[in-house]
Design an enzyme around this catalytic site. Sequence first.
Site, PDB file in Angstrom:
ATOM      1  N   TYR A  64       4.189 -48.027  14.140  1.00  0.00           N
ATOM      2  CA  TYR A  64       4.014 -48.260  12.598  1.00  0.00           C
ATOM      3  C   TYR A  64       2.742 -47.545  12.239  1.00  0.00           C
ATOM      4  O   TYR A  64       1.596 -47.911  12.614  1.00  0.00           O
ATOM      5  CB  TYR A  64       4.404 -49.314  12.155  1.00  0.00           C
ATOM      6  CG  TYR A  64       5.428 -49.682  11.384  1.00  0.00           C
ATOM      7  CD1 TYR A  64       5.922 -48.950  10.203  1.00  0.00           C
ATOM      8  CD2 TYR A  64       6.603 -50.499  11.752  1.00  0.00           C
ATOM      9  CE1 TYR A  64       6.961 -49.159   9.549  1.00  0.00           C
ATOM     10  CE2 TYR A  64       7.876 -50.522  11.119  1.00  0.00           C
ATOM     11  CZ  TYR A  64       8.141 -49.689   9.919  1.00  0.00           C
ATOM     12  OH  TYR A  64       9.112 -49.805   9.311  1.00  0.00           O
ATOM     13  N   GLU A  66       1.684 -47.114   8.337  1.00  0.00           N
ATOM     14  CA  GLU A  66       1.524 -46.955   6.797  1.00  0.00           C
ATOM     15  C   GLU A  66      -0.063 -47.024   6.502  1.00  0.00           C
ATOM     16  O   GLU A  66      -0.609 -47.454   7.091  1.00  0.00           O
ATOM     17  CB  GLU A  66       2.016 -48.154   6.312  1.00  0.00           C
ATOM     18  CG  GLU A  66       3.726 -47.880   6.317  1.00  0.00           C
ATOM     19  CD  GLU A  66       4.408 -49.088   5.802  1.00  0.00           C
ATOM     20  OE1 GLU A  66       3.830 -50.159   4.797  1.00  0.00           O
ATOM     21  OE2 GLU A  66       5.675 -49.559   6.003  1.00  0.00           O
ATOM     22  N   ASP A 241       7.513 -25.880  -5.392  1.00  0.00           N
ATOM     23  CA  ASP A 241       8.050 -26.294  -4.251  1.00  0.00           C
ATOM     24  C   ASP A 241       8.446 -25.064  -3.089  1.00  0.00           C
ATOM     25  O   ASP A 241       9.526 -24.351  -3.619  1.00  0.00           O
ATOM     26  CB  ASP A 241       9.669 -27.017  -4.630  1.00  0.00           C
ATOM     27  CG  ASP A 241      10.515 -27.375  -3.440  1.00  0.00           C
ATOM     28  OD1 ASP A 241      10.246 -26.870  -2.436  1.00  0.00           O
ATOM     29  OD2 ASP A 241      11.224 -28.208  -3.727  1.00  0.00           O
ATOM     30  N   THR A 270       9.107 -28.031   2.927  1.00  0.00           N
ATOM     31  CA  THR A 270       9.771 -28.779   4.009  1.00  0.00           C
ATOM     32  C   THR A 270       8.972 -27.869   5.265  1.00  0.00           C
ATOM     33  O   THR A 270       8.304 -27.032   5.102  1.00  0.00           O
ATOM     34  CB  THR A 270      11.030 -28.491   4.226  1.00  0.00           C
ATOM     35  OG1 THR A 270      11.521 -27.219   4.148  1.00  0.00           O
ATOM     36  CG2 THR A 270      12.055 -29.432   3.420  1.00  0.00           C
ATOM     37  N   LYS A 273      12.198 -25.131   7.733  1.00  0.00           N
ATOM     38  CA  LYS A 273      12.998 -23.911   7.201  1.00  0.00           C
ATOM     39  C   LYS A 273      12.404 -22.775   7.957  1.00  0.00           C
ATOM     40  O   LYS A 273      12.167 -22.421   8.867  1.00  0.00           O
ATOM     41  CB  LYS A 273      13.100 -23.951   5.821  1.00  0.00           C
ATOM     42  CG  LYS A 273      13.902 -25.051   5.187  1.00  0.00           C
ATOM     43  CD  LYS A 273      14.190 -24.932   3.706  1.00  0.00           C
ATOM     44  CE  LYS A 273      15.255 -25.875   3.284  1.00  0.00           C
ATOM     45  NZ  LYS A 273      14.350 -27.298   2.877  1.00  0.00           N
ATOM     46  N   ARG A 279      11.793 -30.971  11.657  1.00  0.00           N
ATOM     47  CA  ARG A 279      12.581 -31.350  10.432  1.00  0.00           C
ATOM     48  C   ARG A 279      11.516 -32.330   9.508  1.00  0.00           C
ATOM     49  O   ARG A 279      11.142 -33.541  10.168  1.00  0.00           O
ATOM     50  CB  ARG A 279      13.687 -32.286  10.644  1.00  0.00           C
ATOM     51  CG  ARG A 279      14.596 -32.529   9.311  1.00  0.00           C
ATOM     52  CD  ARG A 279      16.060 -32.618  10.104  1.00  0.00           C
ATOM     53  NE  ARG A 279      16.758 -31.401  10.381  1.00  0.00           N
ATOM     54  CZ  ARG A 279      17.081 -30.419   9.584  1.00  0.00           C
ATOM     55  NH1 ARG A 279      17.067 -30.372   8.175  1.00  0.00           N
ATOM     56  NH2 ARG A 279      17.366 -29.092  10.090  1.00  0.00           N
TER      57      ARG A 279
END
Length: 478
Positions: A64, A66, A241, A270, A273, A279
Site C-alpha cells: 500500500y 497512498e 485528454d 492512458t 494505447k 494498462r
Amino acid sequence: MTDSLISSAYSQALEVIASVEPRIAEATRQELTDQRGSLKLIASENYASPAVLLTMGTWFSDKYAEGTVGHRFYAGCQNVDTVEALAAEHARELFGAPYAYVQPHSGIDANLVAFWSILANRVETPYLQKLQAKNVNELTEADWETLRHEFGNQRLLGMSLDAGGHLTHGFRPNISGKMFHQQQYGTDPETGLLDYDVVAAKAREFKPLVLVAGYSAYPRRVNFAKMREIADEVGAVLMVDMAHFAGLVAGKVFTGDEDPVPHAHITTTTTHKSLRGPRGGMVLAQEEFAADVDRGCPMVLGGPLSHVMAAKAVAFAEARQPSFQTYAQKVADNAKSLAEGFLTRGANLVTGGTDNHIVLVDVSGFGLTGRQAESALLDAGVVTNRNSVPADPNGAWYTSGVRLGTPALTTRGFGHDEFDTVAELIVDVLSNTQAGTTKAGDPSEASYVLGDGVADRVTSRSAEMLDKHPLYPGLVLS
Ligand code: DSN
C-alpha cells in the site's frame, strides 16, 4: 533479454499459476494464441514489451502506498518511492512536462483527478479556505452546502461522443455530464472536421470553467494552441485528454501546435494505447495544478498500483529511445495506407481519411450497422470495435461505424503493403455480409449473414501476414 530467458520465465510462471488454478493458466495461454492469430485493429490496444509485462508481475503489487513520494500514509514505502519518482521523471522528460502524476489506474481515473484538481484549484469556497487553514472540523452544514453548490455547478465544454469525444468529456449519462453543467461541441456536418470558430463561439456563450480537448474516435489532428487561445479568451482551464495519441506525442509525430503538453493546463492520458505501456493512466500538469493533482490519491483514487507504476517507468524508458520515434511515425504512415486502401475500394471514411492512428469506417454504405460489421469481421479473425459516426442514426450501441487503429499491428511490424491488404480483407468481409433478421423475420440491427467461404479466405490471407510478423517472436511456451 534473450528469447530463451523470456520463454522460460513465462513457461515457469504459468506452471506456478497452474498449480493453483489451472483454468487461469489455460486462459492465459489461450489469450496469447488468440492475440497471435488475429488482426488486432482496436485503435486503443497495443502489445507491451516483455520487459513491461514482466515488471507488472511482482511483489510491488502487495504494497500500500497512498500519498505521494516521501509523503505516504503507510510505512515502508521506500522502494515504491524509488519506482514512482523514476516513472514521474521519465514521464516529465518524455513529454517535456513540468509535473507528472503516474498513479491513476486508468484514463477515466486520470480525468477524475484532473476534474478534482481543477475544482480544488479554481473554485473558492469557505470550505476550501478553512481546509487550507487546516480547520476542517469547524466546517458547518452551511459550508458543506456551499461546497456542494459551488463544486456541483461548474461548467464543462467537451467534444461530443458521436463526434469522437470520450464519455468523460461531458457525455450526459457519464459522471462528467452529471457533475458539471455541460455543453458539447461537434464537428462540421459536411467535412466531419473540428471547426475552431464554432468551438470558440460556444465557449464565449457558455463560459465554461473547463474546456476539454482530445478524442477517442476522431481521425484527425487537433491544434491545441488554438484550443488554448479559446480557453484563455473565456477564462477556462484547458484540459487535454491525449489517451489515444500519447504515443504520437511521445514519438514526436505531433509537435508544435499539435503537442498538447505545452498548451494545456492539464493533460491526461492512458499509458497502454499508442504509448505501448502497461494498462494505466497519468496526469501531466503545469506547476500551478501540481499540488492539487498530488492529492488525487486518496481524494479521488484508491492506493496506487506500485507494480504498474514500475511498468510505466520501464515503458517510458522504452519510449525515450529513438526507436520509439520511428515506431510512432510508422503508426501514422500506416494509418494513411489503411485509409487509402479503403478509399481506393470505394468505402466511406469519416472525414475522408486520417492524419493520426485512427480510421473510422462508415459501414452504412455496406447496408450494415457497426454491430453487424464488428461481428462479421470477428468471425473472419479481424478484431475491431463498432463506433458511432457523427449524428449516428443507430445510436451508441448498434452504431454505423467501425473504428480501426494501427498501433498494435505496427508493433508487430506491419507496413504499407500489409495495411493495404488489411483494407482489402475488411472490404471483402463487409461486401459479403448481409444484414440479418430477427426470429420473427423483422430487420435486425445485430444479426447478419456472412457469405460462404469468406471467413476462411480472409483468415488464410491474414495468417500469411501474421506469420511473417510474429507476436513476441522467440517466446515459446513449454
Ligand atoms: N476504451 C477506450 C477506447 O477504446 O478508446 C476509451 O475509454
